[in-house]
Design a protein around this motif. Sequence first.
Motif, PDB file in Angstrom:
ATOM      1  N   ASN A  85      26.647  69.214  91.470  1.00 33.10           N
ATOM      2  CA  ASN A  85      26.032  70.435  90.942  1.00 33.10           C
ATOM      3  C   ASN A  85      25.098  71.098  91.936  1.00 33.10           C
ATOM      4  OD1 ASN A  85      25.918  68.206  88.450  1.00 33.10           O
ATOM      5  ND2 ASN A  85      26.796  70.168  87.874  1.00 33.10           N
ATOM      6  N   ASN A  86      24.933  72.383  91.767  1.00 34.08           N
ATOM      7  CA  ASN A  86      23.853  73.091  92.440  1.00 34.08           C
ATOM      8  C   ASN A  86      22.800  73.425  91.401  1.00 34.08           C
ATOM      9  OD1 ASN A  86      24.541  73.198  95.129  1.00 34.08           O
ATOM     10  ND2 ASN A  86      25.719  75.093  94.944  1.00 34.08           N
ATOM     11  N   TYR A  88      18.814  73.902  92.368  1.00 33.37           N
ATOM     12  CA  TYR A  88      17.810  73.649  93.403  1.00 33.37           C
ATOM     13  C   TYR A  88      16.447  73.251  92.842  1.00 33.37           C
ATOM     14  CZ  TYR A  88      20.754  75.072  97.366  1.00 33.37           C
ATOM     15  OH  TYR A  88      21.717  75.135  98.340  1.00 33.37           O
ATOM     16  N   GLU A  89      16.208  73.528  91.569  1.00 35.57           N
ATOM     17  CA  GLU A  89      14.955  73.069  90.963  1.00 35.57           C
ATOM     18  C   GLU A  89      14.859  71.543  91.007  1.00 35.57           C
ATOM     19  OE1 GLU A  89      16.877  75.466  89.922  1.00 35.57           O
ATOM     20  OE2 GLU A  89      15.792  76.984  88.744  1.00 35.57           O
ATOM     21  N   ARG A 230      22.631  78.612  79.451  1.00 39.13           N
ATOM     22  CA  ARG A 230      22.864  79.158  80.786  1.00 39.13           C
ATOM     23  C   ARG A 230      23.866  80.300  80.711  1.00 39.13           C
ATOM     24  NH1 ARG A 230      26.362  75.576  84.657  1.00 39.13           N
ATOM     25  NH2 ARG A 230      26.621  77.595  85.694  1.00 39.13           N
ATOM     26  N   SER A 241      25.353  82.498  87.786  1.00 35.92           N
ATOM     27  CA  SER A 241      25.346  81.844  86.465  1.00 35.92           C
ATOM     28  C   SER A 241      24.092  80.982  86.302  1.00 35.92           C
ATOM     29  CB  SER A 241      26.615  81.008  86.296  1.00 35.92           C
ATOM     30  OG  SER A 241      27.751  81.856  86.238  1.00 35.92           O
ATOM     31  N   LYS A 243      20.954  78.826  85.234  1.00 38.36           N
ATOM     32  CA  LYS A 243      20.771  77.705  84.295  1.00 38.36           C
ATOM     33  C   LYS A 243      19.370  77.724  83.679  1.00 38.36           C
ATOM     34  CE  LYS A 243      23.851  74.682  86.923  1.00 38.36           C
ATOM     35  NZ  LYS A 243      23.955  73.485  87.780  1.00 38.36           N
TER      36      LYS A 243
HETATM   37  N1  MTE Z   1      18.355  77.750  87.583  1.00 37.62           N
HETATM   38  C1  MTE Z   1      19.367  77.596  88.452  1.00 37.62           C
HETATM   39  N2  MTE Z   1      20.586  78.007  88.089  1.00 37.62           N
HETATM   40  C2  MTE Z   1      21.629  77.857  88.946  1.00 37.62           C
HETATM   41  C3  MTE Z   1      21.446  77.283  90.238  1.00 37.62           C
HETATM   42  C4  MTE Z   1      20.136  76.862  90.587  1.00 37.62           C
HETATM   43  O1  MTE Z   1      19.870  76.366  91.701  1.00 37.62           O
HETATM   44  N3  MTE Z   1      19.133  77.026  89.667  1.00 37.62           N
HETATM   45  N4  MTE Z   1      22.524  77.146  91.100  1.00 37.62           N
HETATM   46  C5  MTE Z   1      23.662  78.062  90.879  1.00 37.62           C
HETATM   47  C6  MTE Z   1      24.848  77.726  91.676  1.00 37.62           C
HETATM   48  S1  MTE Z   1      24.734  77.992  93.355  1.00 37.62           S
HETATM   49  C7  MTE Z   1      26.035  77.311  91.116  1.00 37.62           C
HETATM   50  S2  MTE Z   1      27.447  77.128  92.047  1.00 37.62           S
HETATM   51  C8  MTE Z   1      26.116  76.990  89.661  1.00 37.62           C
HETATM   52  C9  MTE Z   1      26.666  75.598  89.492  1.00 37.62           C
HETATM   53  O2  MTE Z   1      26.869  75.334  88.129  1.00 37.62           O
HETATM   54  P1  MTE Z   1      27.402  73.906  87.680  1.00 37.62           P
HETATM   55  O3  MTE Z   1      26.500  72.877  88.274  1.00 37.62           O
HETATM   56  O4  MTE Z   1      27.366  73.912  86.198  1.00 37.62           O
HETATM   57  O5  MTE Z   1      28.792  73.776  88.222  1.00 37.62           O
HETATM   58  O6  MTE Z   1      24.838  77.054  89.022  1.00 37.62           O
HETATM   59  C10 MTE Z   1      24.046  78.175  89.401  1.00 37.62           C
HETATM   60  N5  MTE Z   1      22.874  78.257  88.547  1.00 37.62           N
END
Ligand code: MTE
Length: 322
Positions: A85-86, A88-89, A230, A241, A243
């Motif tokens: 997953n990404n 960064y928090e 999200r 997208s 989160k």
């Molecule tokens: N709050 C938050 N939302 C975020 C991110 C994040 O770092 N912080 N990363 C984004 C990125 S770069 C991607 S590719 C997707 C990954 O979603 P997944 O882990 O459900 O596949 O979340 C996105 N939403």
Amino acid sequence: MLTRRSHTTPSSEITPRDRYLRRRDWLRLAAAGSLASLSGALTACSRGADEPGSTLGLGKITGAHTSPLSTDEAITAYRHATTYNNYYEFGTGKSDPASYARQLSGEPWTVVVEGEVAKPRSFGVEDLLRLPLEERIYRLRCVEAWSMVIPWIGFEFNQLAKLVEPTSKARFVEFVTAAQPENMIGLRSSVLHWPYTEGLRIDEAMHPLTILAVGMYGEVLPNQNGAPVRLVVPWKYGFKSAKAIVRIRFVERQPLTTWERAGPGEYGFYSNVNPAVDHVRWAQQKERRIPNLVANRPTQLFNGYGDQVASLYAGLDLKKFF
Ligand SMILES: Nc1nc2c(c(=O)[nH]1)N[C@H]1C(S)=C(S)[C@@H](COP(=O)(O)O)O[C@H]1N2
Ligand SMILES: [Mo]
């Protein structure tokens, strides 16, 4: 393994309690019958040990019918979707969210909806669950050239918008996400500007493909995938997208997003998936489907959702407005 850091509350205390509270919240809703009239209903059930790497026993969401807007491509295994997953928090490594996101504090959670709307209000998770839930199986394409196929459970953003009645001045929507310095170890780093913020043009936000997800794989969202709510915008790079949304603002001017701040030349406001517009540091023509290590799939314009969304961008130079 996770090593204990000096939080005001030890992680060992936060984790089980939060999980308990979140589960209790769902069970209470199910018991009260408040979900009975919904398209999605909830039962108490844990995932079980069928999936190695599935560490979370979450509330199950049943009765959300699969939308015809779903792709019929093979679904990414739960263990991959929850461990790569990404977020960064919780750190910049792909496995960091799975390791650390359990520390997210989930209750009480409210989503404040404000700005250019006639009826500003805040929504608890239980309010969101009253919206028409559907299962949407979508491709998600990260700007880093990997992709997944995830069975989300959520509702169309336009359903929420209808309840707050955007005014004619609402031209964009800004999404602000949770920033919990005590619980999010990534916030100690200034790699991004916190809170993580995203934005959409109003017509993009109101498009039927744009959903707010509260679950996936038949269950409540795992923390690392963006619990409790999200955004999922399947024709845009994954970073759009956002989160763990806590605030949604209808605004007149185009909001400045976290990724634009971080690298204006690298991450545009639109960020539509486009194989013809390379990222500054890498090509976008191909992608690898997790867990595949080889980028052997041609990337599709608008991530394959062009039939539905291309008209939103008629006359727009997609190389300039990337
Ligand atoms: N709050 C938050 N939302 C975020 C991110 C994040 O770092 N912080 N990363 C984004 C990125 S770069 C991607 S590719 C997707 C990954 O979603 P997944 O882990 O459900 O596949 O979340 C996105 N939403
Ligand atoms: Mo991403």
